[in-house]
Structure formats: structure tokens, C-alpha cells
Design a protein around this motif. Sequence first.
Motif, PDB file in Angstrom:
ATOM      1  N   LEU A   5      56.585  29.789  46.145  1.00 51.10           N
ATOM      2  CA  LEU A   5      55.903  30.372  47.306  1.00 51.10           C
ATOM      3  C   LEU A   5      54.436  30.648  47.006  1.00 51.10           C
ATOM      4  O   LEU A   5      53.567  30.489  47.867  1.00 51.10           O
ATOM      5  CB  LEU A   5      56.595  31.661  47.745  1.00 51.10           C
ATOM      6  N   MET A   6      54.160  31.060  45.770  1.00 58.70           N
ATOM      7  CA  MET A   6      52.757  31.290  45.422  1.00 58.70           C
ATOM      8  C   MET A   6      51.983  29.990  45.452  1.00 58.70           C
ATOM      9  O   MET A   6      50.829  29.962  45.873  1.00 58.70           O
ATOM     10  CB  MET A   6      52.667  31.946  44.053  1.00 58.70           C
ATOM     11  N   GLN A   7      52.606  28.905  45.026  1.00 61.25           N
ATOM     12  CA  GLN A   7      51.931  27.608  45.073  1.00 61.25           C
ATOM     13  C   GLN A   7      51.690  27.214  46.523  1.00 61.25           C
ATOM     14  O   GLN A   7      50.628  26.682  46.864  1.00 61.25           O
ATOM     15  CB  GLN A   7      52.770  26.553  44.337  1.00 61.25           C
ATOM     16  N   LEU A   8      52.673  27.486  47.386  1.00 63.59           N
ATOM     17  CA  LEU A   8      52.500  27.163  48.804  1.00 63.59           C
ATOM     18  C   LEU A   8      51.377  28.001  49.413  1.00 63.59           C
ATOM     19  O   LEU A   8      50.541  27.493  50.170  1.00 63.59           O
ATOM     20  CB  LEU A   8      53.824  27.385  49.544  1.00 63.59           C
ATOM     21  N   SER A   9      51.343  29.297  49.077  1.00 62.93           N
ATOM     22  CA  SER A   9      50.266  30.162  49.575  1.00 62.93           C
ATOM     23  C   SER A   9      48.914  29.617  49.158  1.00 62.93           C
ATOM     24  O   SER A   9      47.973  29.577  49.961  1.00 62.93           O
ATOM     25  CB  SER A   9      50.393  31.574  48.999  1.00 62.93           C
ATOM     26  N   ALA A  10      48.823  29.191  47.899  1.00 63.92           N
ATOM     27  CA  ALA A  10      47.548  28.677  47.400  1.00 63.92           C
ATOM     28  C   ALA A  10      47.142  27.434  48.170  1.00 63.92           C
ATOM     29  O   ALA A  10      45.972  27.247  48.519  1.00 63.92           O
ATOM     30  CB  ALA A  10      47.649  28.384  45.902  1.00 63.92           C
ATOM     31  N   ARG A  11      48.129  26.560  48.468  1.00 67.55           N
ATOM     32  CA  ARG A  11      47.797  25.332  49.210  1.00 67.55           C
ATOM     33  C   ARG A  11      47.351  25.676  50.625  1.00 67.55           C
ATOM     34  O   ARG A  11      46.441  25.051  51.173  1.00 67.55           O
ATOM     35  CB  ARG A  11      48.994  24.377  49.240  1.00 67.55           C
ATOM     36  N   GLY A  37      51.853  39.210  44.069  1.00 64.37           N
ATOM     37  CA  GLY A  37      51.164  38.211  44.871  1.00 64.37           C
ATOM     38  C   GLY A  37      50.241  37.315  44.055  1.00 64.37           C
ATOM     39  O   GLY A  37      49.549  36.484  44.601  1.00 64.37           O
ATOM     40  N   ARG A  38      50.235  37.482  42.739  1.00 62.23           N
ATOM     41  CA  ARG A  38      49.409  36.612  41.908  1.00 62.23           C
ATOM     42  C   ARG A  38      50.294  36.035  40.815  1.00 62.23           C
ATOM     43  O   ARG A  38      51.199  36.694  40.331  1.00 62.23           O
ATOM     44  CB  ARG A  38      48.274  37.407  41.261  1.00 62.23           C
ATOM     45  N   MET A  67      50.346  33.777  32.123  1.00 62.13           N
ATOM     46  CA  MET A  67      50.772  32.718  31.220  1.00 62.13           C
ATOM     47  C   MET A  67      50.908  31.389  31.943  1.00 62.13           C
ATOM     48  O   MET A  67      50.868  30.334  31.332  1.00 62.13           O
ATOM     49  CB  MET A  67      52.101  33.065  30.548  1.00 62.13           C
ATOM     50  N   ILE A  68      51.091  31.444  33.258  1.00 63.11           N
ATOM     51  CA  ILE A  68      51.245  30.213  34.024  1.00 63.11           C
ATOM     52  C   ILE A  68      49.891  29.754  34.574  1.00 63.11           C
ATOM     53  O   ILE A  68      49.653  28.571  34.769  1.00 63.11           O
ATOM     54  CB  ILE A  68      52.206  30.447  35.202  1.00 63.11           C
ATOM     55  N   ASP A  69      49.022  30.703  34.865  1.00 67.15           N
ATOM     56  CA  ASP A  69      47.804  30.384  35.591  1.00 67.15           C
ATOM     57  C   ASP A  69      46.782  31.465  35.285  1.00 67.15           C
ATOM     58  O   ASP A  69      47.066  32.649  35.419  1.00 67.15           O
ATOM     59  CB  ASP A  69      48.163  30.381  37.087  1.00 67.15           C
ATOM     60  N   ASN A  70      45.565  31.049  34.873  1.00 67.63           N
ATOM     61  CA  ASN A  70      44.566  32.011  34.417  1.00 67.63           C
ATOM     62  C   ASN A  70      43.755  32.683  35.508  1.00 67.63           C
ATOM     63  O   ASN A  70      42.879  33.488  35.198  1.00 67.63           O
ATOM     64  CB  ASN A  70      43.590  31.302  33.465  1.00 67.63           C
ATOM     65  N   SER A  71      44.005  32.346  36.794  1.00 64.89           N
ATOM     66  CA  SER A  71      43.056  32.805  37.812  1.00 64.89           C
ATOM     67  C   SER A  71      42.866  34.316  37.819  1.00 64.89           C
ATOM     68  O   SER A  71      41.766  34.799  38.059  1.00 64.89           O
ATOM     69  CB  SER A  71      43.426  32.298  39.205  1.00 64.89           C
ATOM     70  N   SER A  72      43.914  35.100  37.520  1.00 66.48           N
ATOM     71  CA  SER A  72      43.711  36.555  37.559  1.00 66.48           C
ATOM     72  C   SER A  72      42.815  37.026  36.430  1.00 66.48           C
ATOM     73  O   SER A  72      42.117  38.031  36.554  1.00 66.48           O
ATOM     74  CB  SER A  72      45.044  37.300  37.512  1.00 66.48           C
ATOM     75  N   ARG A  73      42.774  36.264  35.332  1.00 67.18           N
ATOM     76  CA  ARG A  73      41.901  36.674  34.224  1.00 67.18           C
ATOM     77  C   ARG A  73      40.461  36.283  34.484  1.00 67.18           C
ATOM     78  O   ARG A  73      39.542  36.933  33.989  1.00 67.18           O
ATOM     79  CB  ARG A  73      42.364  36.051  32.917  1.00 67.18           C
ATOM     80  N   LEU A  74      40.262  35.197  35.211  1.00 66.75           N
ATOM     81  CA  LEU A  74      38.899  34.688  35.391  1.00 66.75           C
ATOM     82  C   LEU A  74      38.014  35.720  36.076  1.00 66.75           C
ATOM     83  O   LEU A  74      36.850  35.890  35.709  1.00 66.75           O
ATOM     84  CB  LEU A  74      38.929  33.375  36.176  1.00 66.75           C
ATOM     85  N   LEU A  90      60.160  26.460  38.132  1.00 65.12           N
ATOM     86  CA  LEU A  90      59.295  26.210  36.975  1.00 65.12           C
ATOM     87  C   LEU A  90      60.116  26.154  35.690  1.00 65.12           C
ATOM     88  O   LEU A  90      59.867  25.326  34.801  1.00 65.12           O
ATOM     89  CB  LEU A  90      58.267  27.345  36.892  1.00 65.12           C
ATOM     90  N   LEU A  91      61.108  27.021  35.556  1.00 66.89           N
ATOM     91  CA  LEU A  91      61.906  27.049  34.337  1.00 66.89           C
ATOM     92  C   LEU A  91      62.837  25.844  34.270  1.00 66.89           C
ATOM     93  O   LEU A  91      63.132  25.340  33.186  1.00 66.89           O
ATOM     94  CB  LEU A  91      62.716  28.352  34.258  1.00 66.89           C
TER      95      LEU A  91
END
Lengths: 464, 218, 467
Positions: free
Chosen positions: A18-24, A360-361, A365-372, C22-23
Motif C-alpha cells: 500500500l505504501m508503494q501504491l501511495s507513492a505511485r 505511513g512511511r 531498512m527498506i527505503d531511505n527517504s525518511s532519513r534523507l 516483500l518477505l
Amino acid sequence: MTVRRVETRRAYRDSVALMQLSARLQALPGVSAALVAMATDVNVELAVGMGFPAPAQPRPDDMLIAVAAANQSTVDEAFSFVDADLAAPAPKQAAGTGDVPPRTLGSAVRRSGAQIALVSTPGRYAFLDAMDALDAGASVMIFSDNVPVADEVVLKERAAAAGLLVMGPDCGTAILGGVGLGFANVVQPGPVGIAAASGTGAQHVMSLLDAAGVGISHCLGLGGRDLSAPVAGRSTVAALDLLDADPATELILVVSKPPAPEVAEKVQSYAARLATPVHFALLGPDQPDLTEAVAGVLAQLGRAVPAPWPVWRPTAPVPPRRGRLVGLFCGGTLRDEAAVIVGTAPADLVDLGADEFTRGRPHPMIDNSSRLDRIAAAARDPDCGVVLLDVVLGHAADPDPAGSLVPALRNLADAGVPTVVSLTGTAGDPQDRDRQAEALRAAGAAVFLSNAEAARYAVELAHG
Amino acid sequence: MMAASIAVAPVLTGPRRPVEVALVTPSAMYLAAGDDVVCLATPEAVRVPCAVVVRRLPVVSVGTIGSIGGGELTLGTFTDRVGRWWRPPRPSLDPASAGDLLAALDRCEVVLGIDLLGRGPGLTPFGDDVLAGALVTLRALASPRASSLASAVVGQLHRTTVVSAALLRHAARGECIPELAAVLAPSAAALPALLAVGHSSGRGLAQGVRAGLSGGVR
Amino acid sequence: MAEPMQHDLLHEPTVATAGVELLDAALDAQLVPRLAAAWQPPPERSVDALTRVLADPRRPAANAEAVRRMLAAGAVLVDVAPAAEVLGHHRGQFCHAGPPIGWDRASGPLRGALIGATLLEGLADDPAGAERLLASSTVDWVPCHSLGGVGPMAGVVSPSMWVFVLRDEAHDRTSWCSLNEGLGAVLRYGAYAPPVIERLRWMSTVLGPALRGALRSRGPVDIASLIGQMLHMGDEGHNRNRAGTLMLLRDLLPDLATSVPSDQLADIARFVGGNDHFFLNLVMPACKLATAAAAGIPGCSVVTAMARNGTDFGIQVSGCGDTWFTGPAAVPRGLYLGAYGPDDANPDIGDSAITETAGIGGFAMAGAPAIVRFVGGTVADALRTTREMYEITLAENPAYSLPILDFRGAPTGIDATLVLRTGVLPQINTGIAGRVAGTGQVGAGLVEPPVECFTAAVDALAYGAQP
């Protein structure tokens, strides 16, 4: 003028999908805000916080879709996009009984003869799936967190009575006979068996052992709370038995935060009666760090400790400047180890994988966007003396973390802020550890395989 | 990604070298880099001790040259990394527990006797399969005869095919396919699955087990 | 007592998964054999109750015992006798299909059947008088289930009606069911005109005693064995019973021929042979014996009854004894006969859902693909329906096997918790009754129990409350 549309649908997809869909959706031209998530209280709050009206009587088993855009037709297009995605055939299920997939985990266990079931359903429901799997005769790894401790105890009691193992809840890493479950590194088979109440702690230890040329027999997750008083080390004891009976395991290493004292004693005296030697790496103030624990294991095995542990230093390092140490971690245990080393020196060390940051983020470990975002803020902060980051490789993790970090690290270097990276990964990892290290180094970071060394170096840079 | 036997880790993780396609079957492809042999196998194929499991075999012909090493394998447009390592089974067997298994093997004799010893069609000559079965069994029994037979066989490997030689080297170390390990648990009930392996290989291996056990029991 | 640890866990395991894709992708990359469950969240209001029920340490053994008993139950036709003799019923007592219900809420077919039975017993002179009597509550009626039996459609049984008597020797239990009147304007569809009453009298004075005589002469008939055979012949035991009916006639005909006067024999043979559903009234009590064997086990979540009275749908669950959990009965979806349509249909009615409760009927649709001509859908739908039912049941019955599925046993032993967790409701294959009393069958189709029944049952299992 902004047009908003909020609806619910009877449908389900997992949170990462769902997060991937939200991003798209957010990337569609004209869309200013979008959220697709299961309508739990937390997600409804998130939607309201984004300016959407709350849906009437939302149910957590409904899917919430909220889109904001400059005009109605863009909003409607976005909704069509979502409906098309939901209508798309579900990902391929294993064939064998016509077109009806197993509808419960228990059914999947029985149909496949699986010895282990991996549960990553939302924490509210994870108990049901885990118990279903145990009843079907499989051991369980519970990746999900937010499972009540009383339910954890019920699961572990049932497992013990049936001769099965519960790894978890909140277990992110396991390796059984070389098969990585969850976030796991590619390890060579070897003599060390690991029982860990911390996923990234286990990954870090395996990464150091790999660098020393020592392989792993298995890594059994215990769940973060296993060594607390109510759970009383039930899975730890079961894991010790399994590893002790395994002919390939010559030495067992238990990794955990400090357990409840009475549990520590029970587990240590249990370990003392086993045929296989057991080392304990129970982290905390006045305890050896993970690197020291690994050195102890290597000594016991008669293997050389790499001196130094692998490190990649930038050719033209940013000059050190005094200031606050900003630590941005995706591994909670790595953050905790760094915090012990940093001690009272001025610092902000955050575990960005914690619940409060992953609403919601995606998990860092999967995606760095929150760290950027935070790295960019550190670059603008005159009080920031150094940025310390962990990068964790392996299956299921970001396929190219260096890729997304390099521009941000260059930005930091241009702003005069040194960066230190603690890189956890093995030579066999899919991201290609050495190539990742090299990219980070070229962007100006000092990269250490040992998290403890990285933390000490960062303290030195920031406080002299 | 690929799932590789730890027995071929040296050739897979060592320095990059050329590798040649030596043999192609519908479910397996044998690659040779000098004396080192790796078997690219689909998940359904027999899991030999030098197997590297891939989802689909690359479409290349015998004689194609690729490269292997540094954790990667490249053959034409196919390139992949190892995603996990597994250990080939090395059974061990208590001779006192093997009585039922030996009796079951004796009952199979009618079927085995029909096959001619010596070279025949198939991936590995029948005689080599018998030797391999005997070698693994003697290692499993920790018999003192294991080492002498192993060195005798290894010394003569130039007389057989590249692929058979590689599999005999694994057998000399006690490494075998899962179906043979299951029989040496010991379990007579696992015999049908072993006998069904390959064209005649499984039956050859079973002959070898019988020979190894009869000697061991005596 | 703890079992020894699962050592095969450490040898390259096969993995079953539920949750984040993903897993799964990470496992696929490692070429690990894995199977993902097509998971969906359970209904929110039931999550806590489901957690309590699944945590109950009695449950696994209780469910296993229930299933063991269900599969071990036999069903042998041992007698045919008046209801008064079998049930101990007196004039003025009736039973009916489905959970308990009063006159005001009863639907057309049930009211009509009660009127007819009242007339049959001579308790009133005409339908208007019968209605007054029934509305006055000076007569009483109870569910057939509460007396250990079952009745199809309205399922009304009165003392002078003859019933089949079946025995489960393994569990020392008896069940019963009325004799099937045939199709069209019959009592069980709420018809009560004089021909209906006359037919019922003939059944009590001629048919019943004839069957009893034949049975005594021949010896008991193994109904469970016939059910196993009919499933291999395209019947499913609820909506399609033709092969079963003919096999029964074959078994009884020689002894009917020798024990019944020849002028009656033709009528009897024509009556039985001409009614494709005659055998339904034997399948139903056979299924009742199986499910009753599993009833009353503390902590057990297996469904032991599903029944409808034309207004309500009720279920019973082993761990809650004979408590009914009800919800509104739906109108089945399907195909209508002649000019009839959905407006002519009565909500779901009858005890015949006991067949699905025991693993056949709609659950065995894969074995009766021809039925899609009557209930709608395609042959693929029939196969898929049975396959879905395996996901909500605990066992496969080797005695009732389905050749098309490589002789896989019928999906038996519905677990109420699985119904809630999967969102898959039991599929019932049924006739559709006309809303107006006496209309008869207007169609055939598929229907499901309302999910409320299972929600209430799981709540009761969790909290011990009465509904």
C-alpha cells in the motif's frame, strides 16, 4: 483550490504494497497528496492530519483511499488508478489445487508441508495466524510487532508443548539451514549458531563473523521481549536446545539487550549444562559491545580477529568540527550500542525504525527517504558536529542504499559536516557490500564494518 | 539469485576464471573449470553435491565459455549471484542399525541384477554409480576401508567422464544426493525414491550401498 | 508434556507465509519453496473473541475429537414407524425445521404446513379453524433438531406421520426424518388442500407400513454406504438425490414385492421411483447422526447444525451445546422454474443444510457438476465451491470421496473460527420455496448462512455468554 476525495473499499493489501501504491499515486501529475492504507485509527488520524475529512465509521479491515489534487478530474483519475490496481490479479499463488489458494496460514502449512511459517500480518491479528500455524504443526517466525505480551506467552507455551519454536514477535531476522527469513544476510555455513533477541544485532554479529571468515550454522530469532520477566526466556531455552543438538553448531552466541536478572540467571545456568559452549552478548552499559563479543567468539574458536576490522576511509576527509553528534539509525540495537559508547556527550541518536517514525512511511531498512530529510536538516544545522548512520544490507533490505544516500552525503560534505557510516553486510549480500562501501566512501563518508568503532570515531570527530 | 552448495564455494567465490559448458540435459547443465565441476540445476532436478540451483537454465549449448568467481556466474546473457548457501548431506550410519536396510536391498536384487555393469547410456556410467554408492556408505559407517577405496578411485578418475569424476570426488568425501542420505538414515522406506533417481544412477547407487553394507556388517 | 524439538526445522525448510509480499520476494530470490496464504483481516468486531478461542488450550484436542467422531459415525436404516411411537408425540404436538419460532414470525410455507398438519391430526375442521388454533398458542411446536431429528423444507412432523429411523451404532444414537411426499403442491412447501392431506394419509396407512415390512424382511439398509456410492454417481445429497433414490428402491424392491399386496406394490414403486428426492429424507438423518456425534465437546468450535425455519437461519456449535445462534435467512440466488422470479421466493427454509454441515450437499458440488443447470453457474464454479470449502473445514471424509478430485474426501467439520477468519461462508445448495403457502418449489440455487450466526457463536465460545 484543492479537491479532496476520501472513500473506503472492502479490500486488503499488505502495508508495504500500500505504501508503494501511495507513492505511485503521489507521483501522478497534479496530485498534491495521496494516502492508501487500511483504515486503522492510526491511519485515519494520519489522513485527517493531511487535511482529509474523516470517513464515516471507518473499520480497520476496510481500505482507506484519500486523494487531493488541483481539480476533480485528476482526483477521479487517481481513484481509477487505484481501482485498476486493486482489480489486477493477485500475485501468483502456488498452484496444485486448482484456482483456490490457501486462505489461512494453517492451510498453507498443511498444503506445502512447511516446517516454518512466517507471519508478517498486522500485529492485531498476528496471534491468530501464529497459533493457526502452530496448530498445523509448524514453527513460527513472527515478524509483526505490537503483539500483546500475554498473547506471546500463550504462543510460546503452546509451542513448547508441541516441540515447536516461536521466533518473535518483532523478529526481523532468522536463518535456518542457510535460508534467510526476513532481513537476512547471505552467510557461509559455519560453526557459530546465533540466538538473538535483536534482528539488526544478529545481522551485525554475522557480518563481523563473515569478515573474519567464520560462517554461521543458524540464526534463531527470539523476539525482542523473550528475556523479559513475563516471557522468561521461553524461546531462548528452546533455541539453545535446538542449536545444542545441531551437529553443525560448535559454539552458540546469544545476543540481547540486558535481560531481567532472574531470567538471565535461568538462561545462563541452562546454557552451562549444554554440551555446546554458549557465549552471551547482553548489551548495555558496562557490558562488552558487539564487536568485543565477536572477538571473544573468534578467540574461543581459535580464529584470528581481523586487525583492523574492515574500514573504508575517504581520500579527502571533511575536517572535523565540534558539535552535536546526530545519529540516524535503522537498527534499534545498533543505535543502542552507539548510545552506550557516546555516553553523556552531546548527541541525538534516533532509531528511525521505531513505530513513531514509520507511520505511513516505509521502514528505513527498506527505503531511505525518511532519513534523507533529516540528513538535509543536519547539513543546515550549524551545531551539528557529525552525522552517524547505519546501513544494513541483505535480503529484503533496500537494493541500493548507497544510491539514495550518496547525494545527501555529498551535500553534507559540501556543508562541512563529516559523516560516519556503520555498514552491516557480508561479502555475499545481494547489494555487493564492497561496492556499497566504495560508493559511500567516495561520497566522503568514513565507513566501518564495526558499529562500535564507527560510534567511537564519530565521538572523536565531534568532540575531539 | 542462485542457491549454491558450499562444496563448490571455492570455485564460486574464488578469483574469476573461465568455465565451459560440458554437458546439457533438460534439467541440469554441467560446467567445468579445469577439474572443478559445477552443476546448474533447476529446483526439480536431482540435487547433486556440486549443484547450484537456479530458477531457469540459461539457453546455451555445449562448449559455450562463460566466467565464474567472485560470487557470480556469467554465461552469455545469463548472469547471477549466489543468494544462499546450503550443505550437501554427509550421512553417518551406525552399522548395528542397518539390518533392515540390508534385507530390503537383498530383496531388490532381481531388479538390480538385470543391469549390466560397465559403461552404458546416461550421465554417469553405471559402474561409477555403484562405486559412488559404496564410497558414501563406507564414509557413513566411518569404516577403515573408506579411505583406501577413496584414494584408489580418485587415482583412476582420468579413466571416466569429467562429470562422473567430479561426482566421485564428492562421494569420496562422503557427500551425496538427498535421496541417498535418506536411505542411509537408515530407512528402507526411502529406497523407492532412490531407485527412481535418473535413468539408472539410483539403482547403481543402491547396488553400491548394498556392497558397502555387506562389507560393513561382516 | 513437552514434545521433543522439531529438528527438521534446521534443514533448508519449506516456508509458509502470511503478510508482507516483500518477505515472500526475499524467499523467492533464495529459491526457497514457499506458499503464501491469500490472507485477509478477520471482521474487526470478532478479533478479540477469535483470539480468546484460539488461545483456549482445550480447542485442538476438542476439535480433533469432534472430527474423529463425525467421521466414525455410521447411519443404518433400522425402522419406519409413526412419529408418535418414535418421538413420543401426542396429538397437538408438532415439530418443524430450523431454530425455534413463533406463529407471528413464521413464513408462508411454514404456516401452511402447520395448518395442514393440524387438519391431518383432526384438530380443526377447516383451514380457518386451524389458523385460529395455531395462532392461539394452545398447541406447541419445537424444532425437529431438539428431538434429535430433521425435516426438509417446512419440516413439519405430527404424531400420525411415519418417519424413517436411523441408528449410529458407533455412538449409540438414533435419528429420524419424515417420508418425502414428492414434488409440487405438498405439505413441506405449505400446501394443505385435501389432496395433500389424502396423500399424507396414504403415506401413513400404506407407504409407511409397507416400507417397515420390507425393512423387517430384508434387514437394515446401510445409508452411509449408499451415500458414499451416490457421490460417485453425480449426486451430492441435498439438491440431487436421484441415484440414491434408485439404489434404495433397488435394495427394497424384492422384499417389498414379497411383503406387500401386488395392487399396492405398483403404487409404492411408482411413488418412490418417481420422486428424485425420496432419498433426501434418508441422507438428512444420516448427516444428523454424524454431526450429533460431535456435539457438546467443551471448547470445540465445530459447527454441529445449520438449519432454517423460513425466517431465521440458525447454527449450533459443539462447544455451546444446543444453543442456537441465529440471523436472517436469505433468499437463495439461482435459477427459477417457469415464470417464477425472485419476488415469488421465500427466504431459505429447511433442515436440509444438515447435509452441508456433514460435508456433502453444496460442499460436494464438485461431484455433481450437472447441478449447475439448476442452480446456475458453470462447472468450474462447482469445482471451485468444493475447493473453497476445504478452507473452512477440518477434515476430509474418506467414506464420502469425490472422484473428480482424485477421490479426495468431502470437506467435513466446519470450524466457526475459520469461517470468520477467511470470510468464506458455507455454501448451501438448495431448493427455493414459494413465498405463498402451497406454491411449491419455484427454483433452485445457492445460499449462505448470515455471518452473524458465526460471529455470535464465536463470541459465545470466547465469553461463555448465551445469545
